[in-house]
Scaffold this motif. Structure first.
Motif, PDB file in Angstrom:
ATOM      1  N   ILE A  72       0.836  -1.204   0.000  1.00 40.52           N
ATOM      2  CA  ILE A  72       0.000   0.000   0.000  1.00 40.52           C
ATOM      3  C   ILE A  72       0.872   1.255   0.000  1.00 40.52           C
ATOM      4  CG2 ILE A  72      -1.664   1.330   1.356  1.00 40.52           C
ATOM      5  CD1 ILE A  72      -2.773  -1.378   2.347  1.00 40.52           C
ATOM      6  N   GLU A  73       1.917   1.244   0.826  1.00 45.49           N
ATOM      7  CA  GLU A  73       2.817   2.398   0.918  1.00 45.49           C
ATOM      8  C   GLU A  73       3.507   2.690  -0.417  1.00 45.49           C
ATOM      9  OE1 GLU A  73       7.193   3.423   2.856  1.00 45.49           O
ATOM     10  OE2 GLU A  73       6.039   1.717   3.615  1.00 45.49           O
ATOM     11  N   ILE A  74       4.067   1.661  -1.041  1.00 49.28           N
ATOM     12  CA  ILE A  74       4.802   1.856  -2.296  1.00 49.28           C
ATOM     13  C   ILE A  74       3.850   2.150  -3.444  1.00 49.28           C
ATOM     14  CG2 ILE A  74       6.346   0.752  -3.964  1.00 49.28           C
ATOM     15  CD1 ILE A  74       7.561  -0.797  -1.651  1.00 49.28           C
ATOM     16  N   PHE A  75       2.693   1.476  -3.461  1.00 54.81           N
ATOM     17  CA  PHE A  75       1.714   1.717  -4.513  1.00 54.81           C
ATOM     18  C   PHE A  75       1.259   3.170  -4.490  1.00 54.81           C
ATOM     19  CE2 PHE A  75      -2.292   1.585  -6.721  1.00 54.81           C
ATOM     20  CZ  PHE A  75      -2.143   0.574  -7.672  1.00 54.81           C
ATOM     21  N   LYS A  76       1.007   3.690  -3.307  1.00 59.22           N
ATOM     22  CA  LYS A  76       0.568   5.083  -3.181  1.00 59.22           C
ATOM     23  C   LYS A  76       1.671   6.049  -3.610  1.00 59.22           C
ATOM     24  CE  LYS A  76      -1.740   8.313  -0.067  1.00 59.22           C
ATOM     25  NZ  LYS A  76      -2.289   8.524   1.294  1.00 59.22           N
ATOM     26  N   ARG A  77       2.910   5.693  -3.329  1.00 60.06           N
ATOM     27  CA  ARG A  77       4.036   6.546  -3.718  1.00 60.06           C
ATOM     28  C   ARG A  77       4.105   6.683  -5.241  1.00 60.06           C
ATOM     29  NH1 ARG A  77       9.537   3.932  -2.462  1.00 60.06           N
ATOM     30  NH2 ARG A  77       8.594   3.842  -0.388  1.00 60.06           N
ATOM     31  N   TYR A  78       3.850   5.607  -5.956  1.00 56.71           N
ATOM     32  CA  TYR A  78       3.931   5.621  -7.417  1.00 56.71           C
ATOM     33  C   TYR A  78       2.667   6.177  -8.065  1.00 56.71           C
ATOM     34  CZ  TYR A  78       8.261   2.914  -7.597  1.00 56.71           C
ATOM     35  OH  TYR A  78       9.576   2.520  -7.483  1.00 56.71           O
TER      36      TYR A  78
END
Length: 242
Positions: free
Chosen positions: A226-232
């Motif tokens: 969730i953290e990395i997906f939101k960053r991208y």
């Protein structure tokens, strides 16, 4: 002229050459080039584009630095081989200005000049990277190519730098430096982008839970995905799926 596009939201695939389209991804197009794409209808397509004329670019660069050595045609031929978060942020900001209907012409022009300056800096840096890449011997280039194939096939596993270093037959420090100079991103970035791209397709094409998708692409803790997906992409996997 050349066109720079930032996809704010949307999903699909472009061709000539093939590349995935997803939120917060930057694309560039040359004048009169062949274009074909398939967009997923369930994801709203929002995009901002800026068209550049080479004469306009040359005039601006001449004014600010006297440098006419920057060749933007080289940049627009790179297609998906670049990662420029500063340009993404500037394009996103320009989109928000225009959406608010409060943007003045001066504000818009200033943002466009900012984008050109960032691209020019990138091209100068990339020119140095290309010179460094040309100095890499054929054996090391082949080793890096093997690394990308290995990561493409094993992205869901816990790939350590030690493992990659063994495959490449070079030290970790040399491997990281050469990989960065050739692919313009770190090894960690390469793996993350692969995982998130696969996760994005699963969100659209399957009914798997986010926790299940997270495990499949290599994240034991869904919060990490969730953290990395939101960053991208700018929002969470659950929001993307709505």
């Amino acid at each position: 002229g050349y066109v720079l596009a930032l996809y704010i939201s949307g999903a699909g695939d472009e061709f000539y050459p093939y590349q995935n389209v997803s939120p917060n991804t930057l694309r560039c197009y040359e004048p009169s080039e062949k274009y074909k794409a398939i967009y997923h209808p369930q994801i709203p397509l929002r995009c901002i584009t800026v068209q550049f004329d080479q004469e306009f670019i040359d005039q601006y660069l001449q004014e600010i630095s006297g440098d006419l050595e920057v060749n933007f045609s080289d940049f627009f031929k790179e297609k998906g081989k670049f990662y420029l978060p500063n340009v993404n942020r500037a394009m996103q900001s320009l989109y928000e200005y225009l959406l608010s209907m409060k943007a003045s012409r001066i504000t818009v022009e200033a943002k466009i000049y900012e984008i050109i300056s960032i691209l020019a800096s990138y091209l100068k840096e990339n020119r140095l990277n290309e010179e460094n890449a040309r100095s890499i011997n054929e054996t090391d280039l082949q080793a890096l190519d093997e690394l990308t194939h290995y990561m493409d096939e094993h992205y869901s596993f816990n790939i350590t730098l030690q493992t990659l270093s063994t495959i490449a037959c070079m030290s970790e420090s040399k491997m990281k430096k050469l990989f960065k100079s050739v692919y313009n991103m770190s090894i960690t970035e390469y793996i993350q982008r692969k995982r998130i791209s696969v996760a994005e397709h699963m969100l659209i094409q399957t009914d798997l839970t986010i926790a299940e998708i997270s495990r499949i692409v290599g994240y034991s803790n869904p919060s990490r995905l969730i953290e990395i997906f939101k960053r991208y992409y700018g929002f969470t996997p659950s929001k993307y799926r709505e």
